[in-house]
Design an enzyme around this catalytic site. Sequence first.
Site, PDB file in Angstrom:
ATOM      1  CB  CYS A 298      -0.996  -0.037   1.161  1.00 41.63           C
ATOM      2  SG  CYS A 298      -2.331   1.147   0.969  1.00 41.63           S
TER       3      CYS A 298
ATOM      4  CD  GLU B 222      -1.896  -6.094   5.007  1.00 43.02           C
ATOM      5  OE1 GLU B 222      -1.512  -6.450   3.877  1.00 43.02           O
ATOM      6  OE2 GLU B 222      -2.043  -4.894   5.321  1.00 43.02           O
TER       7      GLU B 222
ATOM      8  CG  HIS C  53      -4.028  -3.379   2.587  1.00 46.11           C
ATOM      9  ND1 HIS C  53      -3.083  -2.920   3.470  1.00 46.11           N
ATOM     10  CD2 HIS C  53      -4.650  -2.282   2.107  1.00 46.11           C
ATOM     11  CE1 HIS C  53      -3.133  -1.607   3.528  1.00 46.11           C
ATOM     12  NE2 HIS C  53      -4.075  -1.198   2.713  1.00 46.11           N
TER      13      HIS C  53
END
Lengths: 291, 211
Positions: free
Chosen positions: B83, B188, B186
């Site tokens: 990001c 994650e 993202h």
Amino acid sequence: MSTKRRIIASLVLRDGIVVQSIGFERFLPVGRADIAARFLDDWGVDEIVLLDIRASAEARRIDLATVEAVAASCRVPLTVGGGIRSVEDVRDLIRAGADKVSLNRAALETPELIGAAAEQFGVQCIVASIDVRRLANGKAHVFADGARRDTGLDAADFARSCATAGAGEILLNAADRDGLRNGYDLDLVEAVANAVNIPVIALGGAGQPSHFVDLLSSTGASAAAAANMLHYSEHSVAAIKSVLRNAGLDIRLDSRSDYRHVPFLADGRLDRRPEAELADEIFEYIPKEII
Amino acid sequence: MSAPVVIVDYGMGNIASVRNALAALGVPASLSSDRMDLAAAEAIVLPGVGAFGEAMANLHSLDLVGPLTEQVVGNAKPFLGICLGMQLIAERSEEQGDHEGLGWIPGAVVPIPPRDGFAVPHVGWSELAFGPDDPAFARLDRESCFYFDHSFTLRTESGLVRATADYGVPLTAVVGRANIIATQFHPEKSQRSGLKFLRNFTNRFAARQAA
């Protein structure tokens, strides 16, 4: 192509546990937030919103340990709200695992916090949460203090001012539909979505999968949020997504079952499959995928 | 024993989530802003949520710009930017003024061009377009979705763009060159698709260790 329309689970915290809220007045216990989050994540929900609805009134902030536990239990974005009053609060929540923060009371009382937080953390991090009730004359007003006090502000106007102040998303809660399962307030959502150029998340009124279809096919909402129905319907997220997909809506399918061949009752709950069909079923061993 | 993955801790954003996701893959990672840890690390992850200017100011005040550049550009350590961590490796950004970036790849960070029907910020799950046989996308397909949440986008040389997301215009989703890979989305927070992407990243140095 736009983004996938999102299905968001709203976890409402009261006295430290997730509750079902009915009309912002009656509350039924559901359970621990981190366990609810783990299930929702497993079921393929696209995002989780965790709101402590008593924090502001009790002049405290949502419990950081709860936020950490929820963040550790899910691999989807987490928005956290409850008693946020400063840029420091926002920073602490993000450090605890929040991806975004939701400002409700602060958006009304200290709108400059929206801009200050957006400047530090980016507008994409700030969600303005707006509780709306319709008056007897049909006008949609913003309500404060747990959706109890009419501020006199028009919902669409206030949403626009939040966007101008630096909010990156609007969480639009139709408070008078909270827990009623009678469908989203489509006119309200459309009015607000037309008023702003940031994503609008609709909340309040979802009771069955067809309500999601109504919302996402007839309004500009980017996301449909629900709380109660996700806790009390079996396979809720997958069932909703299956119905949305069959209606031709562009959604993310990432759970292990897509419910393609599963029949649904009129209210969107899973139907029992015919005995003969089950007898003919060929069982196939599908090993768990190792990532 | 090999040094773990170091997630750069510079006061920007939700870094615990990256560690949680790597932990889910069984990859130990530590949060650090210490140059010695960067030097010992097997791989470096630069996450980040927030404003570009403040992020660069934090990297400077923690005296991390030199050590990071030395490890990633000089020593060619496997690097993943996420990001804002992707935007920071560009030359500059137009977010709230004009800011100089790390400059590891050419290009600038600019506002997402406004289009009718495409709300900004770009929030939500998008599919990606990527080239065939890209090891970064092993076991992922064109229907795999990734979570985006950003108002600015990186414009860089097309040869460095490994994947794009269609949002009225193609937005840079992944850039990469040699040891550097960086994502606008993202991983994650992208559930199983994101974990697979992270696994593809960790496999690069895990394979090297095994060899």
